[in-house]
Design a protein around this motif. Structure first.
Motif, PDB file in Angstrom:
ATOM      1  N   UNK A  16       0.961  -1.807   0.237  1.00  0.00           N
ATOM      2  CA  UNK A  16       0.242  -0.354   0.095  1.00  0.00           C
ATOM      3  C   UNK A  16       0.651   1.596  -0.135  1.00  0.00           C
ATOM      4  N   UNK A  17       1.887   1.495   0.349  1.00  0.00           N
ATOM      5  CA  UNK A  17       3.178   2.265   0.892  1.00  0.00           C
ATOM      6  C   UNK A  17       3.557   3.064  -0.734  1.00  0.00           C
ATOM      7  N   UNK A  18       3.272   1.628  -1.229  1.00  0.00           N
ATOM      8  CA  UNK A  18       3.703   1.494  -3.214  1.00  0.00           C
ATOM      9  C   UNK A  18       2.985   2.161  -3.833  1.00  0.00           C
ATOM     10  N   UNK A  19       2.144   2.223  -3.078  1.00  0.00           N
ATOM     11  CA  UNK A  19       0.355   2.716  -4.305  1.00  0.00           C
ATOM     12  C   UNK A  19       0.164   3.742  -3.437  1.00  0.00           C
ATOM     13  N   UNK A  20       1.194   4.613  -2.872  1.00  0.00           N
ATOM     14  CA  UNK A  20       1.203   6.060  -2.794  1.00  0.00           C
ATOM     15  C   UNK A  20       0.594   6.314  -1.424  1.00  0.00           C
ATOM     16  N   UNK A  21       0.163   5.387  -0.270  1.00  0.00           N
ATOM     17  CA  UNK A  21      -0.391   5.369   0.787  1.00  0.00           C
ATOM     18  C   UNK A  21       1.028   6.027   1.452  1.00  0.00           C
ATOM     19  N   UNK A  22       0.509   6.698   2.715  1.00  0.00           N
ATOM     20  CA  UNK A  22       1.607   7.789   3.560  1.00  0.00           C
ATOM     21  C   UNK A  22       1.605   6.110   4.566  1.00  0.00           C
ATOM     22  N   UNK A  23       3.342   5.828   4.979  1.00  0.00           N
ATOM     23  CA  UNK A  23       3.833   4.393   5.333  1.00  0.00           C
ATOM     24  C   UNK A  23       2.860   4.495   7.003  1.00  0.00           C
ATOM     25  N   UNK A  24       2.381   5.447   7.734  1.00  0.00           N
ATOM     26  CA  UNK A  24       2.098   5.591   8.427  1.00  0.00           C
ATOM     27  C   UNK A  24       0.124   4.833   8.384  1.00  0.00           C
ATOM     28  N   UNK A  25       0.157   5.260   7.115  1.00  0.00           N
ATOM     29  CA  UNK A  25      -1.384   5.099   7.380  1.00  0.00           C
ATOM     30  C   UNK A  25      -2.089   4.057   6.641  1.00  0.00           C
TER      31      UNK A  25
END
Length: 62
Positions: A18-27
């Motif tokens: 999900x982080x690689x798909x543009x979500x912030x790491x914490x999100x």
């Protein structure tokens, strides 16, 4: 212990995807940890838009 380790590895793999798909790491971390829930509340409108369709846990404003 083995199953717990597998579950944690799956969680980390999901949040990295999900982080690689543009979500912030914490999100991505919080969303991955909320997969046993149907709703996730946040005031972050960007997070709400980016999380749409990624999971069955609905990210929405309170």
């Amino acid at each position: 212990m083995g199953q717990e380790l597998i579950n944690k590895a799956k969680l980390v793999a999901q949040l990295l995807q999900w982080h690689s798909l543009s979500l912030d790491f914490a999100d991505a971390f919080h969303l991955a940890n909320s997969q046993n829930h149907t709703q996730f509340y946040t005031f972050d409108e960007k997070f709400i838009k980016r999380a749409k369709g990624l999971t069955t846990c609905e990210v929405q404003q309170p």
